[in-house]
Design a protein around this motif. Structure first.
Motif, PDB file in Angstrom:
ATOM      1  N   ALA A   8      46.234 -48.730  36.764  1.00 19.96           N
ATOM      2  CA  ALA A   8      45.958 -49.186  35.396  1.00 19.96           C
ATOM      3  C   ALA A   8      46.967 -48.591  34.422  1.00 19.96           C
ATOM      4  O   ALA A   8      47.475 -49.289  33.526  1.00 19.96           O
ATOM      5  N   LEU A   9      47.304 -47.298  34.597  1.00 16.97           N
ATOM      6  CA  LEU A   9      48.284 -46.668  33.723  1.00 16.97           C
ATOM      7  C   LEU A   9      49.687 -47.235  33.949  1.00 16.97           C
ATOM      8  O   LEU A   9      50.483 -47.329  33.016  1.00 16.97           O
ATOM      9  N   LYS A  10      49.981 -47.626  35.176  1.00 16.92           N
ATOM     10  CA  LYS A  10      51.262 -48.279  35.443  1.00 16.92           C
ATOM     11  C   LYS A  10      51.383 -49.575  34.651  1.00 16.92           C
ATOM     12  O   LYS A  10      52.425 -49.872  34.058  1.00 16.92           O
ATOM     13  N   GLU A  11      50.305 -50.358  34.638  1.00 12.69           N
ATOM     14  CA  GLU A  11      50.330 -51.623  33.901  1.00 12.69           C
ATOM     15  C   GLU A  11      50.482 -51.378  32.405  1.00 12.69           C
ATOM     16  O   GLU A  11      51.212 -52.111  31.719  1.00 12.69           O
ATOM     17  N   LEU A  12      49.799 -50.369  31.874  1.00 15.31           N
ATOM     18  CA  LEU A  12      49.943 -50.050  30.455  1.00 15.31           C
ATOM     19  C   LEU A  12      51.351 -49.547  30.140  1.00 15.31           C
ATOM     20  O   LEU A  12      51.891 -49.816  29.067  1.00 15.31           O
ATOM     21  N   THR A  13      51.957 -48.814  31.084  1.00 11.61           N
ATOM     22  CA  THR A  13      53.323 -48.337  30.883  1.00 11.61           C
ATOM     23  C   THR A  13      54.277 -49.508  30.785  1.00 11.61           C
ATOM     24  O   THR A  13      55.202 -49.505  29.966  1.00 11.61           O
ATOM     25  N   GLU A  18      49.556 -55.144  26.405  1.00 13.57           N
ATOM     26  CA  GLU A  18      48.953 -56.160  27.280  1.00 13.57           C
ATOM     27  C   GLU A  18      47.439 -56.142  27.110  1.00 13.57           C
ATOM     28  O   GLU A  18      46.820 -55.076  26.996  1.00 13.57           O
ATOM     29  N   SER A  19      46.828 -57.299  27.072  1.00 14.96           N
ATOM     30  CA  SER A  19      45.381 -57.364  26.887  1.00 14.96           C
ATOM     31  C   SER A  19      44.673 -56.848  28.143  1.00 14.96           C
ATOM     32  O   SER A  19      45.150 -57.029  29.264  1.00 14.96           O
ATOM     33  N   GLN A  20      43.529 -56.228  27.939  1.00 13.84           N
ATOM     34  CA  GLN A  20      42.780 -55.691  29.071  1.00 13.84           C
ATOM     35  C   GLN A  20      42.313 -56.781  30.037  1.00 13.84           C
ATOM     36  O   GLN A  20      42.316 -56.546  31.260  1.00 13.84           O
ATOM     37  N   PRO A  21      41.915 -57.975  29.569  1.00 17.93           N
ATOM     38  CA  PRO A  21      41.566 -59.033  30.527  1.00 17.93           C
ATOM     39  C   PRO A  21      42.708 -59.381  31.477  1.00 17.93           C
ATOM     40  O   PRO A  21      42.480 -59.603  32.681  1.00 17.93           O
ATOM     41  N   LYS A  22      43.949 -59.402  30.964  1.00 20.32           N
ATOM     42  CA  LYS A  22      45.100 -59.717  31.820  1.00 20.32           C
ATOM     43  C   LYS A  22      45.346 -58.593  32.831  1.00 20.32           C
ATOM     44  O   LYS A  22      45.654 -58.854  33.998  1.00 20.32           O
ATOM     45  N   ILE A  23      45.227 -57.344  32.371  1.00 18.33           N
ATOM     46  CA  ILE A  23      45.419 -56.214  33.287  1.00 18.33           C
ATOM     47  C   ILE A  23      44.332 -56.213  34.358  1.00 18.33           C
ATOM     48  O   ILE A  23      44.602 -56.013  35.550  1.00 18.33           O
ATOM     49  N   SER A  30      36.853 -56.071  37.245  1.00 19.93           N
ATOM     50  CA  SER A  30      36.233 -56.650  36.050  1.00 19.93           C
ATOM     51  C   SER A  30      36.787 -55.992  34.793  1.00 19.93           C
ATOM     52  O   SER A  30      37.270 -54.850  34.835  1.00 19.93           O
ATOM     53  N   ARG A  31      36.696 -56.704  33.675  1.00 20.89           N
ATOM     54  CA  ARG A  31      37.140 -56.151  32.407  1.00 20.89           C
ATOM     55  C   ARG A  31      36.315 -54.918  32.034  1.00 20.89           C
ATOM     56  O   ARG A  31      36.840 -53.962  31.457  1.00 20.89           O
ATOM     57  N   GLU A  32      35.040 -54.957  32.368  1.00 20.38           N
ATOM     58  CA  GLU A  32      34.164 -53.837  32.034  1.00 20.38           C
ATOM     59  C   GLU A  32      34.581 -52.558  32.766  1.00 20.38           C
ATOM     60  O   GLU A  32      34.610 -51.470  32.181  1.00 20.38           O
ATOM     61  N   VAL A  33      34.910 -52.709  34.047  1.00 20.17           N
ATOM     62  CA  VAL A  33      35.343 -51.544  34.838  1.00 20.17           C
ATOM     63  C   VAL A  33      36.655 -50.990  34.280  1.00 20.17           C
ATOM     64  O   VAL A  33      36.819 -49.771  34.128  1.00 20.17           O
ATOM     65  N   LEU A  34      37.601 -51.877  33.959  1.00 21.74           N
ATOM     66  CA  LEU A  34      38.881 -51.424  33.413  1.00 21.74           C
ATOM     67  C   LEU A  34      38.678 -50.721  32.076  1.00 21.74           C
ATOM     68  O   LEU A  34      39.247 -49.643  31.845  1.00 21.74           O
ATOM     69  N   HIS A  35      37.870 -51.321  31.214  1.00 29.04           N
ATOM     70  CA  HIS A  35      37.630 -50.724  29.892  1.00 29.04           C
ATOM     71  C   HIS A  35      37.026 -49.332  30.036  1.00 29.04           C
ATOM     72  O   HIS A  35      37.453 -48.388  29.353  1.00 29.04           O
TER      73      HIS A  35
END
Length: 320
Positions: A8-13, A18-23, A30-35
């Motif tokens: 997840a941190l790689k994607e944010l880097t 980037e929107s959380q739904p796309k990540i 799920s978006r909830e788990v990522l959030h």
């Protein structure tokens, strides 16, 4: 932090906006788990958002690294750090163990500003400042969060060097200040704060991001992963453009390297390593020396965990 957290941190880097739904879709969760995971990591200090400003694209300034070796007590050292942070040219510093007790960077319009600052320090602390080194930064290559396993052979890294200036008007500067101080601010909020139209803000923000004058970034804390930071400084003979490109290629492929600087002064190559132990570091340095060749002199500093930052970056001079 488990593998999913690191992914997840790689994607944010790669793209901090980037929107959380796309990540979540990329990571197949799920978006909830990522959030939940990102919120937890941020609250626990594993990463933070900030805006990286390429000041050399918008102002005629230079960056210098200064090294100080001194014999100061704890209170005197705090006085020294206070004097630095009060100086408008001061950018960021770090305490170290080795041939220098402190290394800090300054962003100045004239080199004389550096010597004026050093004169103030020498007058204040007299003969307790034992050694001073000044290096002018010519080029910086930054492999953000490389230690997470990001492949910078494929991904673009951050490059900062002297380039022709990008002209900015008053609205550009006002928007840039908002982005710098509030990394995740929405375009509509910028428009409301500055009383600009939303269309104007969108158009100008697109330009600032496309020309990489400012980028929203995520910085992960390697200390939380049990890693330490070291600064390797080398005086390399015959450092031409071909050798520079060779060193950068080495850095791109090596996840222990966080930054590479090409400088003028006592040393002309600086590499910031992030490693788990000194055994790994020794292996890296031996490999690097063989890879580069022609190292006339080198030095190694252990960098203290705390960065002595100032987020000013001459904002007053730039944005008033």
């Amino acid at each position: 932090m488990d593998k999913l957290d690191q992914d997840a941190l790689k994607e944010l880097t790669r793209n901090a906006r980037e929107s959380q739904p796309k990540i979540a879709k990329k990571l197949r969760i799920s978006r909830e788990v990522l959030h939940y995971r990102l919120k937890r990591l941020e609250q626990q200090g594993y990463f933070f958002y900030f805006s990286a400003l390429d000041i050399f694209k918008i102002a005629e300034v230079s960056r210098y690294f200064v090294g100080l070796k001194y014999e100061l007590g704890a209170e005197e050292e705090q006085q020294l750090l206070h004097l630095l942070k009060e100086n408008p040219s001061y950018n960021v510093g770090v305490l170290s163990i080795g041939s220098y007790d402190l290394r800090f960077s300054c962003i100045v319009k004239k080199k004389e500003e550096i010597y004026a600052l050093l004169s103030t320090l020498e007058r204040t602390f007299k003969d307790k400042v034992l050694k001073v080194s000044v290096l002018e930064v010519i080029e910086q290559h930054y492999f953000r969060n490389h230690f997470l396993g990001i492949d910078y052979v494929k991904e673009k890294h951050f490059l900062r060097k002297q380039v022709p200036l990008h002209l900015l008007d008053k609205k550009d500067k006002a928007i840039l200040r908002c982005l710098f101080l509030h990394p995740l601010i929405k375009m509509t909020d910028i428009a409301a704060r500055l009383h600009f139209s939303v269309d104007t803000v969108h158009r100008k923000v697109r330009r600032l991001f496309s020309e990489k004058i400012v980028t929203t970034s995520v910085e992960a804390d390697f200390l939380k992963l049990g890693m330490s930071s070291y600064l390797y400084m080398a005086d390399v003979k015959l450092l031409d453009q071909t050798l520079k490109e060779k060193i950068v290629s080495y850095g791109q492929a090596n996840t222990t390297i966080k930054e590479i600087f090409f400088t003028m002064g006592e040393y002309n190559v600086l590499l910031n390593f992030v490693v788990r132990d000194t055994t790994a570091l020794r292996a890296q340095l031996n490999t690097l020396r063989r890879f580069i060749g022609g190292v006339r002199d080198d030095n190694l500093l252990i960098l203290a965990p705390e960065q002595l930052s100032s987020r000013g970056l001459r904002l007053d001079a730039l944005f008033k």
